[in-house]
Enzyme design. Sequence first.
Site, PDB file in Angstrom:
ATOM      1  N   PHE A 113      67.224  61.917  22.108  1.00  0.00           N
ATOM      2  CA  PHE A 113      66.632  63.039  22.852  1.00  0.00           C
ATOM      3  C   PHE A 113      67.584  64.236  22.743  1.00  0.00           C
ATOM      4  O   PHE A 113      68.779  64.105  22.965  1.00  0.00           O
ATOM      5  CB  PHE A 113      66.473  62.629  24.328  1.00  0.00           C
ATOM      6  CG  PHE A 113      65.440  63.407  25.091  1.00  0.00           C
ATOM      7  CD1 PHE A 113      64.211  62.832  25.405  1.00  0.00           C
ATOM      8  CD2 PHE A 113      65.695  64.697  25.504  1.00  0.00           C
ATOM      9  CE1 PHE A 113      63.261  63.549  26.134  1.00  0.00           C
ATOM     10  CE2 PHE A 113      64.742  65.414  26.226  1.00  0.00           C
ATOM     11  CZ  PHE A 113      63.526  64.843  26.537  1.00  0.00           C
ATOM     12  N   ALA A 138      69.412  59.763  27.221  1.00  0.00           N
ATOM     13  CA  ALA A 138      70.643  59.587  27.991  1.00  0.00           C
ATOM     14  C   ALA A 138      70.506  58.477  29.037  1.00  0.00           C
ATOM     15  O   ALA A 138      71.485  57.815  29.387  1.00  0.00           O
ATOM     16  CB  ALA A 138      71.016  60.904  28.666  1.00  0.00           C
ATOM     17  N   VAL A 190      71.477  66.448  28.557  1.00  0.00           N
ATOM     18  CA  VAL A 190      70.405  66.496  29.546  1.00  0.00           C
ATOM     19  C   VAL A 190      70.276  67.954  30.000  1.00  0.00           C
ATOM     20  O   VAL A 190      71.239  68.536  30.504  1.00  0.00           O
ATOM     21  CB  VAL A 190      70.693  65.578  30.752  1.00  0.00           C
ATOM     22  CG1 VAL A 190      69.434  65.430  31.607  1.00  0.00           C
ATOM     23  CG2 VAL A 190      71.176  64.212  30.293  1.00  0.00           C
ATOM     24  N   ILE A 191      69.104  68.509  29.766  1.00  0.00           N
ATOM     25  CA  ILE A 191      68.894  69.929  30.072  1.00  0.00           C
ATOM     26  C   ILE A 191      67.929  70.047  31.248  1.00  0.00           C
ATOM     27  O   ILE A 191      66.854  69.423  31.253  1.00  0.00           O
ATOM     28  CB  ILE A 191      68.339  70.669  28.835  1.00  0.00           C
ATOM     29  CG1 ILE A 191      69.343  70.549  27.677  1.00  0.00           C
ATOM     30  CG2 ILE A 191      68.063  72.139  29.156  1.00  0.00           C
ATOM     31  CD1 ILE A 191      68.856  71.110  26.351  1.00  0.00           C
ATOM     32  N   HIS A 199      63.376  65.452  37.294  1.00  0.00           N
ATOM     33  CA  HIS A 199      63.685  64.478  36.236  1.00  0.00           C
ATOM     34  C   HIS A 199      65.142  64.576  35.799  1.00  0.00           C
ATOM     35  O   HIS A 199      65.822  63.565  35.608  1.00  0.00           O
ATOM     36  CB  HIS A 199      62.759  64.744  35.041  1.00  0.00           C
ATOM     37  CG  HIS A 199      62.665  63.596  34.092  1.00  0.00           C
ATOM     38  ND1 HIS A 199      62.100  62.391  34.416  1.00  0.00           N
ATOM     39  CD2 HIS A 199      63.076  63.461  32.803  1.00  0.00           C
ATOM     40  CE1 HIS A 199      62.162  61.581  33.384  1.00  0.00           C
ATOM     41  NE2 HIS A 199      62.762  62.196  32.396  1.00  0.00           N
ATOM     42  N   ARG A 235      78.307  74.393  24.008  1.00  0.00           N
ATOM     43  CA  ARG A 235      79.245  73.275  24.182  1.00  0.00           C
ATOM     44  C   ARG A 235      79.157  72.246  23.057  1.00  0.00           C
ATOM     45  O   ARG A 235      79.784  71.199  23.125  1.00  0.00           O
ATOM     46  CB  ARG A 235      78.969  72.603  25.541  1.00  0.00           C
ATOM     47  CG  ARG A 235      79.411  73.471  26.685  1.00  0.00           C
ATOM     48  CD  ARG A 235      78.723  73.159  27.998  1.00  0.00           C
ATOM     49  NE  ARG A 235      79.218  74.032  29.054  1.00  0.00           N
ATOM     50  CZ  ARG A 235      78.853  75.310  29.206  1.00  0.00           C
ATOM     51  NH1 ARG A 235      77.987  75.878  28.363  1.00  0.00           N
ATOM     52  NH2 ARG A 235      79.346  76.042  30.181  1.00  0.00           N
TER      53      ARG A 235
HETATM   54  N1  INI Z   1      66.776  62.273  27.958  1.00  0.00           N
HETATM   55  C1  INI Z   1      67.853  62.995  27.555  1.00  0.00           C
HETATM   56  O1  INI Z   1      68.746  62.462  26.881  1.00  0.00           O
HETATM   57  N2  INI Z   1      67.947  64.303  27.891  1.00  0.00           N
HETATM   58  C2  INI Z   1      66.996  64.946  28.632  1.00  0.00           C
HETATM   59  O2  INI Z   1      67.138  66.166  28.887  1.00  0.00           O
HETATM   60  C3  INI Z   1      65.868  64.199  29.054  1.00  0.00           C
HETATM   61  N3  INI Z   1      64.824  64.857  29.825  1.00  0.00           N
HETATM   62  O3  INI Z   1      64.991  65.997  30.229  1.00  0.00           O
HETATM   63  O4  INI Z   1      63.780  64.288  30.068  1.00  0.00           O
HETATM   64  C4  INI Z   1      65.780  62.823  28.695  1.00  0.00           C
HETATM   65  N4  INI Z   1      64.733  62.077  29.077  1.00  0.00           N
HETATM   66  C5  INI Z   1      64.474  60.773  28.498  1.00  0.00           C
HETATM   67  C6  INI Z   1      65.242  59.675  29.211  1.00  0.00           C
HETATM   68  O5  INI Z   1      66.613  59.710  28.850  1.00  0.00           O
HETATM   69  C7  INI Z   1      64.694  58.289  28.828  1.00  0.00           C
HETATM   70  O6  INI Z   1      64.844  58.092  27.450  1.00  0.00           O
HETATM   71  C8  INI Z   1      63.211  58.112  29.203  1.00  0.00           C
HETATM   72  O7  INI Z   1      63.001  58.428  30.560  1.00  0.00           O
HETATM   73  C9  INI Z   1      62.778  56.642  28.952  1.00  0.00           C
HETATM   74  O8  INI Z   1      63.543  55.715  29.738  1.00  0.00           O
END
Ligand code: INI
Length: 156
Positions: A22, A57, A82-83, A89, A128
Amino acid sequence: MNVIEGIVVAPNARVAIAIARFNHFINGSLLDGTVDTLKRIGQVKDENITVVWVPGAYELPLAVSTLADSKKYDAIVALGTVIRGGTAHFEFVAGECSTGLSSVAARTALPVAFGVLTTENIEQAIERAGTKAGNKGAEAALTALEMINVLQSIKA
Ligand code: INI
């Protein structure tokens, strides 16, 4: 007085990198910074670096926990981005990721370096990930290298 400090050269270290797909566009730059620092500064051998991709993440703690339990690594670097969006969420993903990773380090006594960006917007993430605010992947690699040597010195 005894003072223990870690150097950042660890030529025999085995390091795992757990990285989220992601926000791959950002995380790829974090990975470049991590691998470059491990090899060029830490002198870690290419064959002793393992990269594990996970969906996001939120999945990093489980992957890092499994890597730690394998006993094959001296340190683990976790990378992700993670943004913040318009909903809660962000809080759940970033919170579970950070708490989960620190729990693994405490449970397994293995260095887990936190190379996960938690930003308000994509611009802050880009800054970053190898542009004007450095590269948090490279910083996480330095932390892992130092902690490998600090823990070795404490145990010696
Ligand atoms: N995962 C990330 O790594 N960064 C994000 O910004 C993010 N957002 O914003 O939704 C994100 N979501 C997915 C999450 O990590 C899981 O993979 C998903 O919820 C399935 O368990």
